[in-house]
Design an enzyme around this catalytic site. Structure first.
Site, PDB file in Angstrom:
ATOM      1  N   ASP A   1       0.921  -1.261  -0.086  1.00  0.00           N
ATOM      2  CA  ASP A   1      -0.004  -0.011  -0.047  1.00  0.00           C
ATOM      3  C   ASP A   1       0.896   1.137  -0.038  1.00  0.00           C
ATOM      4  O   ASP A   1       0.342   2.521  -0.095  1.00  0.00           O
ATOM      5  CB  ASP A   1      -1.118   0.110   1.211  1.00  0.00           C
ATOM      6  N   SER A   2       2.241   1.088  -0.056  1.00  0.00           N
ATOM      7  CA  SER A   2       3.258   2.238  -0.178  1.00  0.00           C
ATOM      8  C   SER A   2       2.785   2.737  -1.820  1.00  0.00           C
ATOM      9  O   SER A   2       3.325   3.835  -1.924  1.00  0.00           O
ATOM     10  CB  SER A   2       4.715   1.692  -0.192  1.00  0.00           C
TER      11      SER A   2
ATOM     12  N   ASP B   1      -1.076  -5.991  -0.572  1.00  0.00           N
ATOM     13  CA  ASP B   1      -1.562  -5.499   1.031  1.00  0.00           C
ATOM     14  C   ASP B   1      -3.010  -5.075   0.992  1.00  0.00           C
ATOM     15  O   ASP B   1      -3.584  -4.685  -0.022  1.00  0.00           O
ATOM     16  CB  ASP B   1      -0.758  -4.096   1.211  1.00  0.00           C
TER      17      ASP B   1
ATOM     18  N   GLU C   1       8.963  -4.370  10.414  1.00  0.00           N
ATOM     19  CA  GLU C   1       9.526  -3.018   9.982  1.00  0.00           C
ATOM     20  C   GLU C   1      10.161  -2.154  10.827  1.00  0.00           C
ATOM     21  O   GLU C   1       9.344  -2.021  12.102  1.00  0.00           O
ATOM     22  CB  GLU C   1       8.369  -2.105   9.254  1.00  0.00           C
TER      23      GLU C   1
END
Ligand code: KIV
Length: 271
Positions: A51-52, A90, A189
């Site tokens: 979803d980046s 995502d 992350e």
């Protein structure tokens, strides 16, 4: 005689085998057909339609605005470009948190409409029902703990997570739960390397890190960052393999100059 060379596709089992024999997993993001085709043919193991995309493709400040329809559009384009890599998508913000039925419907839409191989979602114990319901439909789920960008307004900053003991203990507990629920892999992350190593050693599913050190089972980077296209982003964990911002800019400037000077097109470049 024609030699038909069959491509051995990466599956969730492949990743488990890699962890068992200590072979590191290489994962990159992609959001479009052309980039996915280049990355896939380079031999990467997993392609994440992150979803980046909300940041690098659409220019939003956070990952929150991207919709399920937009993720499916990116996912379908990437799947069409891949013949070897495992392609994971995502679940975007708002498509799985409200209840497990909605989570399942979102995951089913992604699988049916894009042809992807699995989904990733953020969170631990709080998303248990969603994960379990998605798994009942036979859809592989990858977890994501540590800095979870969909919760940026809760965290307030993008700094390293789980530096304090209490949060580190909760993270380790959540990682064990995600394995118990049936997730096939986990992304960690931006957390301390020692904690990430401990998580990877404590669970049997592959742990893929971004800003989580070298003691995990694999690494993931956002492709636009590692290619140096996003030149204003400088986290410590990011290794830049190219400076495409500069070299693309130079190419564009040269093209503009060639058009203006009437150098392009020349006689060989016309009909
Ligand atoms: O959206 C994304 O690109 C991600 C990676 C950073 C793991 O979730």
């Amino acid at each position: 005689m024609s030699v038909h060379k069959e491509i051995k596709k990466v599956t969730t089992n492949t990743l488990h085998e890699m962890k068992k024999r200590g072979e590191k997993i290489a994962m990159l993001t992609a959001y479009d057909y052309t980039m996915a085709k280049i990355i896939d043919s380079s031999g990467v193991d997993v392609i994440l339609v992150g979803d980046s995309a909300s940041n690098v493709m659409a220019g939003h400040e956070t990952t929150l605005p991207i919709t399920l329809d937009q993720m499916i559009y990116h996912a379908g384009s990437v799947v069409r470009g891949c013949s070897r890599a495992l392609v994971i998508i995502d679940l975007p913000f708002g498509s799985y948190q409200a209840n497990s039925k909605e989570a399942l419907m979102s995951a089913i839409r992604i699988m049916k409409e894009s042809g992807a191989h699995g989904v990733k979602l953020e969170g631990g114990a709080e998303v248990k029902e969603s994960i379990q319901r998605i798994l009942t439909a036979g859809i592989p789920v990858m977890g994501h703990l540590g800095l979870t960008p969909q919760s940026i307004y809760k965290f307030g900053t993008y700094t390293v997570r789980a530096k304090e003991e209490e949060e580190a203990e909760r993270l380790l507990e959540d990682a064990k739960l995600l394995e118990q629920y049936g997730c096939f892999a986990l992304v960690l992350e931006k957390i301390p390397a020692a904690l990430a190593t401990k998580v990877a050693e404590s669970i049997s599913i592959p742990v893929i890190g971004i800003g989580a050190g070298g003691g995990v089972d694999g690494q993931v980077l956002v492709t636009h960052d590692m290619l140096g296209m996003t030149h204003e982003f400088h986290p410590r964990f990011l290794r830049r393999y190219l400076n495409l911002y500069e070299s693309m800019g130079t190419a564009f400037q040269q093209y503009i100059a060639d058009v203006k000077s009437k150098d392009f097109p020349n006689e060989k470049e016309q009909y």
